[in-house]
Design an enzyme around this catalytic site. Structure first.
Site: not given
Length: 467
Positions: A138, A186, A316, A322
């Site tokens: 099935s 942090h 770029s 770049k």
């Protein structure tokens, strides 16, 4: 174009004469023109392998005539050899449970087998898609099993990609072991670390992710084949379930087993969700690591620039020369997609009802896509970025000398409050703490040199001398 006519309980349909799929596939093509995508090739392979195993089992149980059995095996082998791949055409967004995909598989096999026995396509008097190819099966037990098997077929490539990435991170960890730099918590100055320490930690994280994937993979070896429509095994031979899994294990070389509860295996796709969840965890780690690497390579003139970017393409259309972290950006976007796919799989998993989860097609589509794109993205990242990334020792040392995080080294010698005063004065005067502590007469130059010895301050450094 020539057409042939096929008929089902809904009526007659004209189908292109040269197609190996039949009326049910044609109806699916008309009903579900959604994404323009095709079924995943390894999902097709998994489905055909199940059909071959079923034919083997049913023939051994004397439920198939020899010529039909041989023709079905021939058809499966042709497909597995790479022929007729263009005949599997049902959109991943289709009828629930995967019925349309399953019928597509059955029809293609039946028509190849029929031709082998001398019958034209669409004439199912000798080999029938449902009565023979789908005997004792099935959609409800075949598709969940095919989904699990597909992941297992993809596993070697995925595991290899993660393992190679871990190995290169470890190699870079050793290569960068002697490069001291400022730690950052942090996003602010913190105690010193080595660049090698950071790369080694990335390797450890991904190695743990691979272990999670390995653990979730183990559950996928359990298949509900033989449960037929609702897990009871009706319309199959009592020995079929055990035999079909045995045959499938031989065909794949995998240690496949019968699910402890065949009804549960149709209702619940949690094992697939679990694997997707492990991919999600891997992906969030890749995002985190990519973010770190982009920060460390930011610049080259106005950022941290502690890492140099492998130059893979112009960055770029307006700024000449770049260079961007293109491969890191690609890996991050890939990981975003994997996480989004996991959310889809979660929704599909929770919306299964009663004896069946009908949303399995979208689970298969997203899970195979997750694995495929993540495997490919890791391969590109490892071979085009990670192998070639280099450290800028000078910039690492530059930021380390300016780091206010060095003040913490003074805690055991001067106390927290005094170290905090020196930290503030250093920030105001722009005099490095290593120099300020000598200038204020709190340490001799020799003492300060010993206290701030980089080899000592990246590991436990206190010695007990109190009674």
């Amino acid at each position: 174009m020539k057409y042939r006519t096929e008929k089902d309980s809904l009526g007659k349909v004209s189908i292109p004469a040269d197609t190996y799929y039949g009326i049910q596939t044609w109806r699916a093509l008309q009903n579900f023109p959604v994404s323009g995508l095709l079924p995943d090739p390894r999902y097709v392979k998994a489905s055909v392998l199940i059909k071959k195993a079923a034919a083997l089992a049913n023939y051994r149980l004397k439920l198939l005539d020899k010529d039909i059995y041989q023709a079905i095996i021939f058809a499966c082998d042709r497909i597995l050899a790479g022929y007729h791949s263009d005949q599997f055409v049902v959109d991943p967004f289709q009828a629930g449970a995967g019925t349309s995909h399953h019928m597509n598989i059955n029809e293609v096999i039946a028509n190849i087998a029929s031709e082998k026995l001398g019958f034209p396509k669409g004439i199912y008097t000798r080999v029938h898609p449902h009565n023979h190819v789908n005997l004792a099966q099935s959609t409800n037990d075949v598709i969940p099993a095919a989904a699990r098997l597909t992941v297992l077929l993809y596993w070697p490539d995925l595991a290899s990609a993660v393992d190679k990435t871990v190995a290169v991170f470890q190699k870079k960890g050793r290569e960068f072991a002697g490069i001291h730099k400022s730690g950052r918590t942090h996003l602010s100055d913190a105690l010193p670390v080595t660049l090698g320490q950071e790369f080694k930690a990335y390797a450890s994280a991904l190695k743990n992710d691979l272990k999670r994937l390995q653990a979730s993979r183990k559950n996928l070896f359990y298949l509900g084949l033989g449960g037929t429509a609702v897990g009871t095994g009706v319309n199959s031979h009592p020995a079929y379930r055990k035999l079909v899994i045995k045959e499938l294990a031989k065909l794949t070389g995998l240690k496949l087993k019968a699910a402890p509860d065949s009804a549960e295996s149709m209702q619940n796709v949690a094992d697939l969700l679990d694997f997707s969840g492990a991919l999600r965890i891997l992906s969030q780690n890749l995002i985190r690591i990519s973010n770190d690497l982009r920060l460390l390579s930011s610049g080259p003139g106005t950022g941290l620039a502690e890492l140099t970017l492998p130059e893979v393409q112009a960055g770029s259309t307006i700024m000449p020369g770049k260079v961007n972290p293109s491969l890191l950006e690609m890996l991050t976007m890939t990981a975003f997609q994997v996480i989004g796919s996991d959310q889809t799989i979660l929704l599909a998993s929770m919306h299964g009802q009663l004896e069946l989860n009908v949303f399995l097609p979208v689970v298969v589509h997203n899970l195979t896509n997750q694995i495929r794109i993540l495997t490919n993205a890791l391969g590109a990242f490892e071979s085009k970025y990670l192998r070639f990334v280099e450290a800028d020792r000078e910039m690492c040392n530059y930021w380390l000398e300016k780091s206010s995080g060095l003040a913490a080294i003074l805690n055991p010698h001067l106390g927290y409050e005094k170290a905090a005063e020196l930290y503030r004065e250093s920030r105001k005067s722009k005099i490095p703490i290593t120099e300020l502590v000598v200038k204020k007469g709190l340490m001799t130059s020799q003492k300060a040199k010993a206290v701030f010895d980089l080899k000592k301050i990246i590991k436990p450094n206190l010695t007990g001398n109190k009674k």
